[in-house]
Design an enzyme around this catalytic site. Structure first.
Site, PDB file in Angstrom:
ATOM      1  N   LYS A 160       0.863  -1.179   0.000  1.00 37.21           N
ATOM      2  CA  LYS A 160       0.000   0.000   0.000  1.00 37.21           C
ATOM      3  C   LYS A 160       0.901   1.231   0.000  1.00 37.21           C
ATOM      4  CE  LYS A 160      -3.161   2.699   2.828  1.00 37.21           C
ATOM      5  NZ  LYS A 160      -3.810   2.835   4.154  1.00 37.21           N
ATOM      6  N   GLY A 163      -8.360   8.619  10.148  1.00 36.95           N
ATOM      7  CA  GLY A 163      -8.681   8.619  11.565  1.00 36.95           C
ATOM      8  C   GLY A 163      -9.729   9.619  11.995  1.00 36.95           C
ATOM      9  N   ALA A 198      -9.699   5.085   4.698  1.00 44.26           N
ATOM     10  CA  ALA A 198      -9.528   6.256   5.570  1.00 44.26           C
ATOM     11  C   ALA A 198     -10.831   7.008   5.808  1.00 44.26           C
ATOM     12  CB  ALA A 198      -8.485   7.221   5.018  1.00 44.26           C
TER      13      ALA A 198
END
Length: 256
Positions: free
Chosen positions: A96, A157, A183
């Site tokens: 990734k 987050g 995300a």
């Protein structure tokens, strides 16, 4: 099935491994999620020092496909070095690509992400770049030959969910490789929505590890992703401005 390069997976949930309260909770959450792909930051563990505790020593890694990420890289060269470190340790050739361009929002650097992806493709990696919801950038990455596109729903987050569903839908519509929303997912509803838009999978971490009950949340995410995919495949009804009776009126007798 979720097909990424030469790999095929039953689960469309990719789970990050950071921020769990302890290894026991982490393992139980992974188990109930039924995720087959686990991602981790190479820089956050010493994968060459057996004396250092880390994810890999606690898991039966034969059960999972590991997806190391290049978190912490500020440019393409750093990302490539981190990817090569992961490969040298004997981990999966799948990587990734994560090159952060802004410390406040943790949004990816588009130029360096493109550059890193191209360099890693030339090295023979299976490349999954983390990107923003920029439709043009997603297309350019796809044209390079990456194996999946990983647009963010919102900042890493943040738990804000999908803030720009229109752009995500454009990315999905033009995609010829899997689109994995990555995300910003905060709830099972967010994950289901991503799948209803037509995403091929969802990668999340904080939504599970930061929940009051990570194990229950892992199961909730699993079920919501399955439900969202089924809903997408079933095809939702068209939106209309006016009501339509759900019971037919023809043949009904009218009582005077």
């Amino acid at each position: 099935m979720l097909n990424i390069g030469p790999f095929s997976f039953h689960s469309r949930l990719l789970l990050g491994t950071g921020k769990f309260p302890d290894f026991d909770v982490q393992q139980k959450a992974i188990d109930v999620s039924e995720a087959e792909i686990l991602t981790f930051a190479v820089r956050r563990m010493d994968i060459f020092d057996a004396k250092q505790p880390n994810l890999l020593e606690k898991l039966d890694v034969k059960k999972y496909t590991l997806l190391p990420n290049t978190a912490g890289a500020k440019n393409a060269e750093e990302a490539v070095r981190i990817a090569k470190l992961a490969k040298a340790s004997g981990l999966c050739d799948m990587i990734k690509v994560e090159v952060i361009g802004d410390d406040r929002t943790l949004l990816p650097d588009p130029v360096e992400t493109l550059k890193a992806s191209e360099m890693l493709l030339e090295e023979g990696f299976i490349v999954l770049p983390y990107t923003s919801d920029d439709v043009v950038l997603a297309r350019k990455l796809q044209e390079l030959g990456v194996h999946a596109i990983m647009p963010g729903a919102s900042p890493i987050g943040s738990g804000l969910g999908i803030v720009n569903p229109l752009n995500l839908s454009f990315i999905i519509e033009q995609a010829t490789v899997p689109v994995i929303v990555d995300a910003g997912i905060g709830s099972p509803a967010d994950a289901a929505f991503a799948m209803e838009l037509g995403a091929d999978g969802v990668l999340l971490n904080t939504a599970v590890s930061g929940a009051k009950d990570p194990i229950k949340m892992a199961q909730a995410m699993k079920l919501s992703i399955e439900a969202g995919r089924l809903g997408f495949e079933a095809g939702r009804i068209a939106r209309k401005r006016c009501a339509t009776a759900s019971s037919p009126l023809e043949g009904m007798s009218v009582v005077e």
